[in-house]
Enzyme design. Sequence first.
Site, short mmCIF file in Angstrom:
data_model
loop_
_atom_site.label_atom_id
_atom_site.label_comp_id
_atom_site.label_asym_id
_atom_site.label_seq_id
_atom_site.Cartn_x
_atom_site.Cartn_y
_atom_site.Cartn_z
N LYS A 1 46.20 -3.45 17.83
CA LYS A 1 47.92 -5.22 17.40
C LYS A 1 48.77 -3.43 17.44
O LYS A 1 49.59 -2.97 16.67
CB LYS A 1 47.32 -5.69 16.46
CG LYS A 1 49.05 -6.71 16.42
CD LYS A 1 49.22 -7.26 15.40
CE LYS A 1 50.76 -8.90 15.37
NZ LYS A 1 50.31 -9.80 14.61
N ASP B 1 47.30 -11.32 9.25
CA ASP B 1 49.04 -10.78 9.39
C ASP B 1 49.79 -11.37 8.33
O ASP B 1 50.83 -11.73 8.45
CB ASP B 1 49.39 -12.33 11.17
CG ASP B 1 50.04 -11.71 11.72
OD1 ASP B 1 49.46 -10.20 12.20
OD2 ASP B 1 50.07 -12.58 12.87
N GLY C 1 51.00 -11.99 19.68
CA GLY C 1 51.85 -13.10 18.81
C GLY C 1 53.06 -12.77 19.02
O GLY C 1 53.27 -12.68 20.22
N GLY D 1 44.63 -11.09 22.50
CA GLY D 1 45.38 -12.49 22.56
C GLY D 1 46.82 -11.72 22.25
O GLY D 1 47.19 -10.11 21.64
N LYS E 1 49.25 -20.08 8.28
CA LYS E 1 48.99 -21.34 8.45
C LYS E 1 47.53 -20.87 9.52
O LYS E 1 47.29 -20.85 9.54
CB LYS E 1 50.04 -20.96 10.30
CG LYS E 1 50.65 -19.51 10.58
CD LYS E 1 51.78 -19.87 11.75
CE LYS E 1 51.34 -18.50 12.92
NZ LYS E 1 52.09 -18.20 13.28
N ASP F 1 53.23 -16.23 6.04
CA ASP F 1 52.80 -16.98 7.06
C ASP F 1 51.67 -18.04 7.47
O ASP F 1 51.67 -17.61 7.86
CB ASP F 1 53.38 -16.02 8.33
CG ASP F 1 53.51 -16.46 9.88
OD1 ASP F 1 53.81 -17.66 9.50
OD2 ASP F 1 53.69 -15.91 10.73
N1 LIG Z 1 41.33 -8.77 13.52
C1 LIG Z 1 41.38 -9.31 14.70
N2 LIG Z 1 40.19 -9.25 15.60
C2 LIG Z 1 39.89 -10.73 16.94
N3 LIG Z 1 40.99 -11.15 16.92
C3 LIG Z 1 41.84 -10.71 16.57
C4 LIG Z 1 42.68 -9.79 15.63
N4 LIG Z 1 43.67 -10.08 15.31
C5 LIG Z 1 43.79 -11.01 16.48
N5 LIG Z 1 43.78 -11.17 16.74
C6 LIG Z 1 43.45 -12.15 18.19
O1 LIG Z 1 44.93 -12.00 18.75
C7 LIG Z 1 45.25 -12.78 18.73
C8 LIG Z 1 47.39 -12.65 18.32
O2 LIG Z 1 46.80 -12.40 17.46
P1 LIG Z 1 48.69 -11.62 16.68
O3 LIG Z 1 48.50 -11.88 15.18
O4 LIG Z 1 49.22 -10.54 17.33
O5 LIG Z 1 48.73 -13.46 17.03
P2 LIG Z 1 49.56 -14.68 16.12
O6 LIG Z 1 48.95 -14.84 14.58
O7 LIG Z 1 48.22 -15.32 16.63
O8 LIG Z 1 50.64 -14.50 16.39
P3 LIG Z 1 52.36 -14.50 14.98
O9 LIG Z 1 51.74 -13.38 15.12
O10 LIG Z 1 53.06 -14.23 16.41
O11 LIG Z 1 52.58 -15.26 14.07
C9 LIG Z 1 44.83 -14.22 17.59
O12 LIG Z 1 45.39 -15.06 17.97
C10 LIG Z 1 43.46 -13.54 17.91
O13 LIG Z 1 43.00 -14.55 18.95
#
Ligand SMILES: Nc1ncnc2c1ncn2[C@@H]1O[C@H](COP(=O)(O)OP(=O)(O)OP(=O)(O)O)[C@@H](O)[C@H]1O
Length: 719
Positions: free
Chosen positions: A86, A199, A66, A64, A182, A180
């Site tokens: 990430k 996050d 962000g 995914g 949410k 953040d």
């Molecule tokens: N530790 C993890 N294990 C599995 N999937 C994850 C993990 N962290 C993030 N993801 C997946 O990756 C996606 C993107 O995560 P990311 O933290 O980059 O963005 P976000 O939290 O959705 O947005 P933002 O960081 O802009 O607030 C998430 O929506 C989730 O589906």
Amino acid sequence: MPDSNDPARITDPRLGSLLISASDHFGVTKHPASWGSAALAFGPPVAGGEVGTLGPYRVVKELGRGAMGAVYLARDTRLDRDLALKVMLPEFTADAEAKERFLREAKAAARISHDNVVTVYEADERDGIPYIAMQLLQGVSLDAFLQNKGAPALRSAVRIAREAALGLAAAHELGTVHRDIKPANLWLEAPRGRVKLLDFGLARPGGADNELTKSGAVLGTPAFMSPEQALGERVDHRTDLFSLGAVLYLLCTRQLPFQGASVGAVLLALGTKEPKPVRAQNVNVPESLAELIHQLLAKDPERRPQTAAAVANRLQEILEQPAGLAAPGTAEGPGAPPAPSNSQVAGADPWTTRTPSSASQRGGHLAAKPGEPRLLRSMAVVAITPPMPPDEEQEEKTTIGATRTVISSGVLWEGTREESRKRAREENARGEDEGADLERPDRPRRRKAKGGARGKKARVIPVLIGTGAAVLVAAFVGVALIVAGGKPKATDSVQQETVKGFTAAKRGDEVSTIGSARKDLKNESPTADGGPIDLLALADPKAHAVLGEWKKNGKSLVGVNPTFPGVLQLPYEPGDEYDIEATVRRVSGDEYFGFQLVAGGHRINVAIDTWPSKGYFSGMGNIAGESLLNNGTGVKGRQLVQAGTDYAVACSVRKGKIDVLVNGTVITSYKGAFTHFWIHSDFRTPNEKALAIQIGYTTPFQIDRLVVTPVSGNGKILK
Ligand SMILES: Nc1ncnc2c1ncn2[C@@H]1O[C@H](COP(=O)(O)OP(=O)(O)OP(=O)(O)O)[C@@H](O)[C@H]1O
């Protein structure tokens, strides 16, 4: 003149100009079309179908994306384990400040070890790519759950909020503010839906300790943002409590607390309006819960519950109330307060409302009204199958009709209602899948990138939030003092003495010192290398400030507009044994207070902290890599350090023993090797052997006296 209906630039006279990704308006990040154009410079893949390599990590596939990063399924070849990697998107890596912040905050998150926080294994940079290696989670985000399954049962909602609060409490204890909170950042881990916070402020380009970027933009998720955050003011842990309140409000009412047809309107509501009473929207919400939610959403942080731990406790009490959480669809028990007469849903359970447009009828934020910006108009209707609460409490399952208006996750969809329905059907099918996955962790979880179908039609709307007048001022205090010195010995043990009736010294009184409080210390052979040294006389804010804003007020040292962390390194390296005496006064606030004595070189860390929710006034900091504040070695009892009052803090460091005193009373005695103390990397100073004053929190404070008396060893004044 900007067009107020142009979502690309919404100007509101009361908030100033705004700059926010409107796709983040309701917590769902979308990507500008241009994203992805700059390819990540991974090394060549090990196997066909894989994305590439980054150091020891085989980057297998994208999970995914962000705002600033992409998350990949990766394999750590050293440990043979899968993890989530990430990486910062190339668009941002050129910004040194953003990069540093990405890594700094990731490292702060890595210190948190808690069941309700995702575990960060490592944060570093390789081949120009900053990355965070973290625990690979199974399950779904609350955001995805809400989209696909609808709101969970009330009991589940409270359980989710409680676990999130526990995770936040652990973070806040280490001085880390999430910023953040949410639904997208509350992960429901398979199989039982245990909350894992994601996050920890990982994606904050620019800005140092508040939400402002260099360009003056505010970053965050407006629908869940605290007023102080929206105003670009300095925030403290209570911003997270506000956001948690917004999430809980959403879970309990299916409405966002502050609504508007545009980002500007949401922010205006945030700054000026009170949310509608929770119980007016869902009569099944017990009064105690509704009261808590409204308190969390108080505009003034001082009026919110003051700690995440206190919030978790109250949620626990609500869970334990015998008739506290009526199952959705059932009447409330006897004695339940009558529903407000103006409630449009009195007598009906909004969780089981079958009318697709019920939210619109209630004026919910998804109501599609003629004339609203197209972006926000058609984001509501989703067909949903009966949801599976992300909880072990199956009896709490909510029964929901086949079609329902989803007002929760705030997905921004563009298009006609028909398109939305089509999307809803797709989401529905996907949702069934994810719900099943939550139940069966063994089944490979199908993930979708956020830039996928959902993100395809979304636009990122730049909106500027001005740096206009603040309406709220957070008052969250802390002071910490770091001292270097000490010698290792063989064993560690901590004794604690309960301080009854701990009282602050009155202004003007002669404050207690080690000498007057401890006869045995008086008899120590005094100074092997000189008499008492006035460290305040040596302190020069200009030359010695490491972090934060410091100044002299006469002889006193003042932390003005302190940031977290604030550090001032004093030009003195203590010897083996010494006494420190200080008189400290907080300027405002009455809850948190921290005073830390740390031996950098030898990793000695002695802390005096009040954490009212935990009810202790502790004398020791971290031993064996574990905060003593957590394991009960601190002094018990609710002890507040009051503003405007002098406190005499003293510490005696001897070979194998440290005593910490407040106003002449020994708070904690430590006997041992000093070998397991550690210092938060945030607080490190260029010279770890030098004494340093550390501000743990963000309240103005004043140190009127700071004297070190060497006892043995080679203490030296630095030039
Ligand atoms: N530790 C993890 N294990 C599995 N999937 C994850 C993990 N962290 C993030 N993801 C997946 O990756 C996606 C993107 O995560 P990311 O933290 O980059 O963005 P976000 O939290 O959705 O947005 P933002 O960081 O802009 O607030 C998430 O929506 C989730 O589906």
